[in-house]
Write a protein that holds these residues in place. Structure first.
Motif, PDB file in Angstrom:
ATOM      1  N   PHE A  17      56.305  82.897  12.715  1.00 18.02           N
ATOM      2  CA  PHE A  17      57.514  82.790  13.531  1.00 18.02           C
ATOM      3  C   PHE A  17      57.147  82.594  15.001  1.00 18.02           C
ATOM      4  O   PHE A  17      57.759  81.778  15.707  1.00 18.02           O
ATOM      5  N   ASP A  18      56.150  83.322  15.478  1.00 13.64           N
ATOM      6  CA  ASP A  18      55.706  83.204  16.863  1.00 13.64           C
ATOM      7  C   ASP A  18      55.233  81.779  17.148  1.00 13.64           C
ATOM      8  O   ASP A  18      55.502  81.226  18.219  1.00 13.64           O
ATOM      9  N   PHE A  19      54.548  81.188  16.173  1.00 13.12           N
ATOM     10  CA  PHE A  19      54.088  79.802  16.300  1.00 13.12           C
ATOM     11  C   PHE A  19      55.285  78.853  16.424  1.00 13.12           C
ATOM     12  O   PHE A  19      55.317  77.975  17.296  1.00 13.12           O
ATOM     13  N   THR A  20      56.296  79.024  15.553  1.00 10.87           N
ATOM     14  CA  THR A  20      57.488  78.162  15.636  1.00 10.87           C
ATOM     15  C   THR A  20      58.243  78.388  16.930  1.00 10.87           C
ATOM     16  O   THR A  20      58.818  77.453  17.497  1.00 10.87           O
ATOM     17  N   ASN A  21      58.241  79.626  17.406  1.00 14.58           N
ATOM     18  CA  ASN A  21      58.866  79.929  18.700  1.00 14.58           C
ATOM     19  C   ASN A  21      58.188  79.137  19.804  1.00 14.58           C
ATOM     20  O   ASN A  21      58.841  78.608  20.710  1.00 14.58           O
ATOM     21  N   GLY A  22      56.864  79.017  19.722  1.00 13.38           N
ATOM     22  CA  GLY A  22      56.113  78.290  20.738  1.00 13.38           C
ATOM     23  C   GLY A  22      56.500  76.835  20.820  1.00 13.38           C
ATOM     24  O   GLY A  22      56.862  76.329  21.885  1.00 13.38           O
ATOM     25  N   PHE A  23      56.460  76.111  19.672  1.00 16.77           N
ATOM     26  CA  PHE A  23      56.781  74.682  19.747  1.00 16.77           C
ATOM     27  C   PHE A  23      58.280  74.437  19.890  1.00 16.77           C
ATOM     28  O   PHE A  23      58.709  73.398  20.389  1.00 16.77           O
ATOM     29  N   HIS A  24      59.100  75.393  19.477  1.00 17.33           N
ATOM     30  CA  HIS A  24      60.543  75.257  19.632  1.00 17.33           C
ATOM     31  C   HIS A  24      60.953  75.369  21.098  1.00 17.33           C
ATOM     32  O   HIS A  24      61.908  74.716  21.534  1.00 17.33           O
ATOM     33  N   ASP A  25      60.208  76.172  21.863  1.00 20.01           N
ATOM     34  CA  ASP A  25      60.613  76.479  23.233  1.00 20.01           C
ATOM     35  C   ASP A  25      59.738  75.837  24.305  1.00 20.01           C
ATOM     36  O   ASP A  25      59.899  76.133  25.486  1.00 20.01           O
ATOM     37  N   THR A  26      58.805  74.959  23.912  1.00 19.36           N
ATOM     38  CA  THR A  26      57.989  74.267  24.915  1.00 19.36           C
ATOM     39  C   THR A  26      58.865  73.543  25.924  1.00 19.36           C
ATOM     40  O   THR A  26      58.550  73.466  27.123  1.00 19.36           O
ATOM     41  N   ALA A  27      59.981  73.000  25.446  1.00 18.82           N
ATOM     42  CA  ALA A  27      60.877  72.214  26.303  1.00 18.82           C
ATOM     43  C   ALA A  27      61.432  73.029  27.463  1.00 18.82           C
ATOM     44  O   ALA A  27      61.758  72.474  28.513  1.00 18.82           O
ATOM     45  N   ASN A  28      61.550  74.341  27.297  1.00 17.42           N
ATOM     46  CA  ASN A  28      62.120  75.167  28.352  1.00 17.42           C
ATOM     47  C   ASN A  28      61.365  75.002  29.670  1.00 17.42           C
ATOM     48  O   ASN A  28      61.961  75.002  30.748  1.00 17.42           O
ATOM     49  N   ALA A  29      60.054  74.856  29.576  1.00 15.18           N
ATOM     50  CA  ALA A  29      59.243  74.730  30.780  1.00 15.18           C
ATOM     51  C   ALA A  29      58.895  73.295  31.114  1.00 15.18           C
ATOM     52  O   ALA A  29      58.860  72.915  32.290  1.00 15.18           O
ATOM     53  N   MET A  30      58.632  72.487  30.106  1.00 15.51           N
ATOM     54  CA  MET A  30      57.988  71.201  30.362  1.00 15.51           C
ATOM     55  C   MET A  30      58.852  69.957  30.154  1.00 15.51           C
ATOM     56  O   MET A  30      58.386  68.849  30.395  1.00 15.51           O
ATOM     57  N   ALA A  31      60.091  70.103  29.719  1.00 19.18           N
ATOM     58  CA  ALA A  31      60.940  68.924  29.515  1.00 19.18           C
ATOM     59  C   ALA A  31      61.219  68.200  30.828  1.00 19.18           C
ATOM     60  O   ALA A  31      61.155  66.970  30.899  1.00 19.18           O
ATOM     61  N   THR A  32      61.529  68.954  31.879  1.00 18.98           N
ATOM     62  CA  THR A  32      61.897  68.316  33.146  1.00 18.98           C
ATOM     63  C   THR A  32      60.714  67.645  33.854  1.00 18.98           C
ATOM     64  O   THR A  32      60.853  66.508  34.315  1.00 18.98           O
ATOM     65  N   PRO A  33      59.522  68.272  33.947  1.00 20.99           N
ATOM     66  CA  PRO A  33      58.415  67.550  34.588  1.00 20.99           C
ATOM     67  C   PRO A  33      57.936  66.345  33.790  1.00 20.99           C
ATOM     68  O   PRO A  33      57.467  65.362  34.371  1.00 20.99           O
ATOM     69  N   ILE A  34      58.083  66.392  32.470  1.00 20.83           N
ATOM     70  CA  ILE A  34      57.744  65.225  31.656  1.00 20.83           C
ATOM     71  C   ILE A  34      58.758  64.113  31.909  1.00 20.83           C
ATOM     72  O   ILE A  34      58.408  62.941  32.049  1.00 20.83           O
ATOM     73  N   ALA A  35      60.050  64.494  32.001  1.00 23.42           N
ATOM     74  CA  ALA A  35      61.109  63.498  32.202  1.00 23.42           C
ATOM     75  C   ALA A  35      60.975  62.804  33.557  1.00 23.42           C
ATOM     76  O   ALA A  35      61.255  61.604  33.670  1.00 23.42           O
ATOM     77  N   THR A  36      60.549  63.531  34.589  1.00 22.04           N
ATOM     78  CA  THR A  36      60.433  62.931  35.915  1.00 22.04           C
ATOM     79  C   THR A  36      59.081  62.274  36.162  1.00 22.04           C
ATOM     80  O   THR A  36      58.878  61.639  37.199  1.00 22.04           O
ATOM     81  N   GLY A  37      58.150  62.460  35.219  1.00 22.44           N
ATOM     82  CA  GLY A  37      56.827  61.879  35.385  1.00 22.44           C
ATOM     83  C   GLY A  37      55.892  62.734  36.218  1.00 22.44           C
ATOM     84  O   GLY A  37      54.798  62.298  36.581  1.00 22.44           O
ATOM     85  N   ALA A  38      56.302  63.966  36.525  1.00 29.96           N
ATOM     86  CA  ALA A  38      55.452  64.856  37.315  1.00 29.96           C
ATOM     87  C   ALA A  38      54.194  65.243  36.547  1.00 29.96           C
ATOM     88  O   ALA A  38      53.138  65.471  37.143  1.00 29.96           O
ATOM     89  N   MET A  39      54.295  65.322  35.229  1.00 27.35           N
ATOM     90  CA  MET A  39      53.152  65.672  34.396  1.00 27.35           C
ATOM     91  C   MET A  39      53.161  64.803  33.139  1.00 27.35           C
ATOM     92  O   MET A  39      54.229  64.482  32.602  1.00 27.35           O
ATOM     93  N   LYS A  40      51.983  64.428  32.675  1.00 28.52           N
ATOM     94  CA  LYS A  40      51.874  63.696  31.431  1.00 28.52           C
ATOM     95  C   LYS A  40      52.150  64.639  30.265  1.00 28.52           C
ATOM     96  O   LYS A  40      51.831  65.834  30.341  1.00 28.52           O
ATOM     97  N   PRO A  41      52.736  64.141  29.171  1.00 25.93           N
ATOM     98  CA  PRO A  41      53.164  65.023  28.079  1.00 25.93           C
ATOM     99  C   PRO A  41      52.084  65.969  27.555  1.00 25.93           C
ATOM    100  O   PRO A  41      52.305  67.178  27.465  1.00 25.93           O
ATOM    101  N   LYS A  42      50.904  65.455  27.230  1.00 29.86           N
ATOM    102  CA  LYS A  42      49.874  66.314  26.655  1.00 29.86           C
ATOM    103  C   LYS A  42      49.324  67.301  27.680  1.00 29.86           C
ATOM    104  O   LYS A  42      48.984  68.442  27.335  1.00 29.86           O
ATOM    105  N   VAL A  43      49.236  66.883  28.928  1.00 34.58           N
ATOM    106  CA  VAL A  43      48.794  67.801  29.982  1.00 34.58           C
ATOM    107  C   VAL A  43      49.815  68.920  30.150  1.00 34.58           C
ATOM    108  O   VAL A  43      49.459  70.099  30.289  1.00 34.58           O
TER     109      VAL A  43
END
Length: 396
Positions: A17-43
């Motif tokens: 469950f903790d693992f699914t929580n991790g990939f389910h909630d990655t977007a909370n932190a990294m969706a916006t910098p990926i969308a604006t190009g501030a950070m590359k997706p894998k980075v």
């Protein structure tokens, strides 16, 4: 079933469950910098994974809320059994995967609480649930936090654009927000680790207490903290690209300044809730801040249809996961054969969901080739100019 075996099964399932929580909630932190190009997706997901790992060691207040607050203690100690916790985790994992498949940023926290509550009601009785704690530390924060953080993000976005107002013939300085997003999104990832990883710590601690391996009222042991930190970090690194797509582009078009405002608002709210022991949904906070930032930027449009779908997912999470947890608990009451049935049925459901996800695969490779409706855009490739060797082959 042997108590040691069921406790081991519950701990293993809690880490899944903790693992699914991790990939389910990655977007909370990294969706916006990926969308604006501030950070590359894998980075971005790599940074989030490391900071989730670090954040998990910083606080245990939320873990104590889960392990000693939601389920009442009886005369003989805590009333819930490891079998019921096992059933509740199945309900939480299945709901997490269903919402992930739909690309909906629902609350992993509420899925967990719903699964545990449903299983407890079936296995022990409705009187075993501490409804006052659920109301005060789960439901009320879920209602208040998205609105509060949305208002804060709205004001922060307005301020960011006012401070960097464009004058004729002069640069506005807003390009610097793209670099500032690296800091703000990292702070969100760190705060996510301080809140969400603890929920699994609380579940494992609850299991150890219920099995008699740990004293009632005690907090998580170090090995529990370390295992949960590692599980959520690995899950975070796998991506969760469907929800990143929804958060980064599905709600509103995000510019660096508003992304920075949304992320700082999210981080401040989550860190405060972790300190107070509120088992807050980081997903709801992040979604509220994105909407608030969209309203705060002039010319920006919030896609209320998508926001409505997300809100519906929030409303359904507690009851839906509770129903699934209750069903799994009903099987678990049959004894060892029921536990086996839970494992078999749960495995089949997870396999079907993953197979279904392959029909419209979303990853870091095609993230920018998908439109707002979730369809892959077919990019026509320019025909390659025939090489000299190709022309010789044709001549032959």
């Amino acid at each position: 079933m042997d108590l040691t075996l069921i406790v081991a099964l519950v701990i293993a399932l809690a880490l899944i469950f903790d693992f699914t929580n991790g990939f389910h909630d990655t977007a909370n932190a990294m969706a916006t910098p990926i969308a604006t190009g501030a950070m590359k997706p894998k980075v971005a997901v790599g940074v989030a994974a490391v900071l989730n790992l670090v954040g998990a060691f910083l606080s245990t207040e939320v873990a104590k809320t889960v392990s000693g607050g939601i389920i009442k203690e009886g005369d003989g100690g805590i009333q819930i059994t490891p079998e019921m916790i096992f059933a509740g985790l199945i309900g939480a994992i299945v709901w997490n995967l269903i919402t992930w498949l739909r690309g909906l940023p629902s609350s992993s926290s509420h899925a967990l609480f719903g699964g545990l509550i449903g299983a407890t009601i079936i296995g022990v009785g409705a009187q075993a649930v501490a409804y006052d704690v659920v109301l005060a530390k789960v439901i009320l924060p879920a209602l208040i936090a998205p609105i509060t953080v949305g208002i804060v993000a709205f004001i922060a976005t307005r301020l960011a654009y006012a401070i960097t107002r464009r004058d004729v013939g002069k640069p506005d300085g807003r390009g610097g927000f793209r670099y500032a997003q690296i800091f703000s999104s990292s702070l969100v990832a760190l705060s996510h680790g301080t809140n969400d990883a603890q929920k699994t710590m609380g579940v494992i601690t609850l299991t150890l207490i219920a099995g008699g391996y740990q004293a009632v009222g005690s907090g998580p042991q170090f090995w529990v903290i370390a295992c949960c930190a590692l599980a959520i970090a690995i899950g975070t690194y796998t991506g969760g690209w469907r929800i990143i797509l929804t958060m980064g582009r599905g709600l509103t078009e995000i510019k660096p300044a508003q992304g920075f405002a949304a992320e700082t608002s999210t981080a401040a709210t989550i860190l405060a809730s972790s300190h107070l022991g509120f088992a807050l949904s980081t997903t709801q906070v992040a979604s509220g801040s994105v909407i608030g930032s969209g309203l705060g930027r002039r010319g920006s449009t919030v896609r209320w249809g998508m926001a409505g779908q997300i809100a519906l997912g929030w409303l359904l999470t507690l009851p839906a996961s509770a129903i699934m947890g209750a069903f799994a608990a009903g099987l678990a009451l049959l004894g060892p054969i029921g536990i086996v049935l839970d494992v078999v049925i749960g495995t089949i459901v997870v396999y079907v969901l993953f197979r279904w996800s392959k029909r419209d695969r979303v990853s870091h490779d095609n993230l920018h080739d998908i439109d707002d409706a979730g369809h892959v855009v077919k990019i026509k490739k320019t025909p390659r100019k025939p090489s000299r060797k190709d022309r010789q082959k044709v001549a032959l």
